[in-house]
Design a protein around this motif. Structure first.
Motif, short mmCIF file in Angstrom:
data_model
loop_
_atom_site.label_atom_id
_atom_site.label_comp_id
_atom_site.label_asym_id
_atom_site.label_seq_id
_atom_site.Cartn_x
_atom_site.Cartn_y
_atom_site.Cartn_z
N VAL A 16 0.85 -1.19 0.00
CA VAL A 16 0.00 0.00 0.00
C VAL A 16 0.88 1.24 0.00
O VAL A 16 2.06 1.19 0.34
N THR A 17 0.26 2.36 -0.36
CA THR A 17 0.92 3.65 -0.20
C THR A 17 0.38 4.32 1.05
O THR A 17 -0.75 4.08 1.47
N VAL A 18 1.22 5.17 1.64
CA VAL A 18 0.78 6.08 2.70
C VAL A 18 1.24 7.46 2.26
O VAL A 18 2.44 7.71 2.17
N GLU A 19 0.28 8.35 1.95
CA GLU A 19 0.63 9.58 1.24
C GLU A 19 -0.17 10.80 1.69
O GLU A 19 -0.84 11.46 0.88
N PRO A 20 -0.11 11.14 2.97
CA PRO A 20 -0.83 12.35 3.40
C PRO A 20 -0.16 13.60 2.84
O PRO A 20 1.02 13.60 2.49
N GLY A 21 -0.92 14.67 2.77
CA GLY A 21 -0.37 15.93 2.29
C GLY A 21 -1.29 17.08 2.64
O GLY A 21 -2.46 16.90 2.95
N VAL A 22 -0.73 18.27 2.62
CA VAL A 22 -1.48 19.49 2.85
C VAL A 22 -1.06 20.50 1.80
O VAL A 22 0.15 20.72 1.59
N HIS A 23 -2.02 21.10 1.12
CA HIS A 23 -1.74 22.16 0.14
C HIS A 23 -2.43 23.43 0.58
O HIS A 23 -3.64 23.44 0.85
N LEU A 24 -1.67 24.53 0.68
CA LEU A 24 -2.20 25.83 1.05
C LEU A 24 -2.32 26.67 -0.22
O LEU A 24 -1.30 27.01 -0.83
N PRO A 25 -3.54 26.98 -0.64
CA PRO A 25 -3.72 27.74 -1.89
C PRO A 25 -2.90 29.02 -1.92
O PRO A 25 -2.88 29.79 -0.96
N GLY A 26 -2.18 29.21 -3.02
CA GLY A 26 -1.37 30.40 -3.19
C GLY A 26 0.01 30.34 -2.56
O GLY A 26 0.87 31.18 -2.86
N ARG A 27 0.25 29.34 -1.70
CA ARG A 27 1.54 29.24 -1.02
C ARG A 27 2.29 27.96 -1.38
O ARG A 27 3.51 27.97 -1.54
N GLY A 28 1.56 26.87 -1.49
CA GLY A 28 2.19 25.58 -1.75
C GLY A 28 1.92 24.62 -0.64
O GLY A 28 1.07 24.85 0.23
#
Length: 369
Positions: free
Chosen positions: A326-338
């Motif tokens: 399996v993959t484990v792939e959490p992430g957070v994207h902040l619009p305009g910042r990255g």
């Protein structure tokens, strides 16, 4: 390998017979590949009757070099040009008196094709096979895991080489193309999926398609790539900072996603509910106030396709088994910042065997490139 494929087909036929189906027609390419070792374009697999048949429009020798076909499986090549192998297979079954009920993969058949199957053999009842083959594919044998392991090594090599090059001023598109070239150079069949490279405000976006934006000092740079090896596909994602010293907000966000990813990885124990793996990673990010910016799932299975069962999502049912990659792939994207995304491919293993096996080993430190 012929014995492996024959055993897989036997297990499927036993399931079909338990449901009252005397034969099965496999049309989804990945499922044909799993049961036959090869899947020439358009080929189908007919199970049941006197023998199993791979029905195709051209010789099975016309296959990609990474295929490892079952030499003991009989192939039926359609004469001339054109013709639907699925329709031909059902016609062969009807002509041979192979049974009165045929299980088909309705989730892969078009309405037009389904009607054509009914018309060629009106006396044969068509039943839905459902995801029976996909369920068999979830748990991998050690040969399959070995292919995934080699694919992961190739992806690690390609990514490591890119990090040693000059990145400032190069476009996302250029970097993605270079990574895919390096995958092939190191022995991959090709990329497991379209490589994603995101810089600056594009970083951390799941499934981002590379653009002509150029890498700048101070950017987050997120990369997600995978190698296909002998048909098996893995995945790795990393995030870096361009420049000598990351900003405080970049360090804080990176540390948070890293903690979430570690929590997800550590929960990969046989018997753990799929949704509990998602919860382990998600609650770390929820507690920091990012609940509205999280992806729909924390991870998924990989194999002959890059997105397989199980799905590690909030509403997912079922529990993990050993030998499930399996993959484990959490992430957070902040619009305009990255943003930040960290993605690994692992194999679920019992604690007695050392716990989850990490296949993608490129460092997860926040490197300044």
């Amino acid at each position: 390998m012929s014995e492996v494929y024959a055993t897989r087909r036997t297990r499927l036929k036993e399931r079909c017979q338990a449901s009252g189906n005397t034969a099965a027609l496999i049309s989804r390419p990945a499922n044909v590949r799993y049961l036959a070792g090869t899947a020439p374009q358009g080929a189908v697999l007919l199970l049941g009757g006197d023998e199993d048949l791979l029905v195709c429009t051209g010789p099975p020798e016309d296959r990609p070099p990474e295929a490892r076909p079952d030499d003991g499986l009989k192939a039926h090549v359609l004469p001339g040009v054109g013709g639907d192998p699925a329709v031909a297979a059902v016609g062969l079954l009807a002509a041979g008196g192979g049974g009165d009920c045929l299980a088909v993969e309705e989730h892969h058949l078009t309405v037009t094709r389904h009607r054509a199957l009914r018309s060629v053999a009106p006396r044969i009842r068509l039943a839905d096979l459902g995801g029976a083959v996909e369920q068999l594919r979830v748990v991998k044998d050690e040969e399959e895991i070995s292919c995934l392991r080699i694919g992961a090594e190739i992806a690690d090599q390609a990514l490591g080489e890119l990090l040693e090059s000059i990145l400032v001023g190069r476009t996302e598109r250029h970097l993605a193309l270079e990574l895919e070239r390096r995958l092939v150079d190191h022995g991959a069949d090709g990329p497991a999926f379209p490589t994603s490279v995101g810089t600056g405000p594009n970083s951390g976006r799941r499934g981002h398609r590379p653009t002509d934006r150029r890498v700048e000092e101070g950017d987050f740079l997120s990369v997600c790539l995978g190698a296909a090896y002998r048909g098996y596909r893995c995945e790795i994602g990393r995030t870096f900072v361009i420049g000598t010293s990351p900003a405080d907000w970049q360090i804080e966000l990176y540390d948070l996603v890293f903690a979430a990813q570690r929590a997800g990885r550590e929960s990969l124990v046989p018997g753990t509910a799929h949704r509990d793996v998602d919860r382990a990673a998600r609650q770390v990010l929820d507690s920091a106030g990012y609940s509205e910016r999280l992806p729909a799932l924390t991870g998924h299975g990989v194999g002959l396709e890059i997105d397989e069962d199980p799905q590690l999502a909030p509403a997912a049912m079922g529990k993990l088994d050993a030998c499930v990659p399996v993959t484990v792939e959490p992430g957070v994207h902040l619009p305009g910042r990255g943003g930040v995304r960290i993605d690994d491919t692992l194999v679920v293993r019992p604690e007695a065997d050392g716990g989850p096996e990490l296949l993608t080993i490129t460092t997860k430190e926040l490197l300044a490139l």
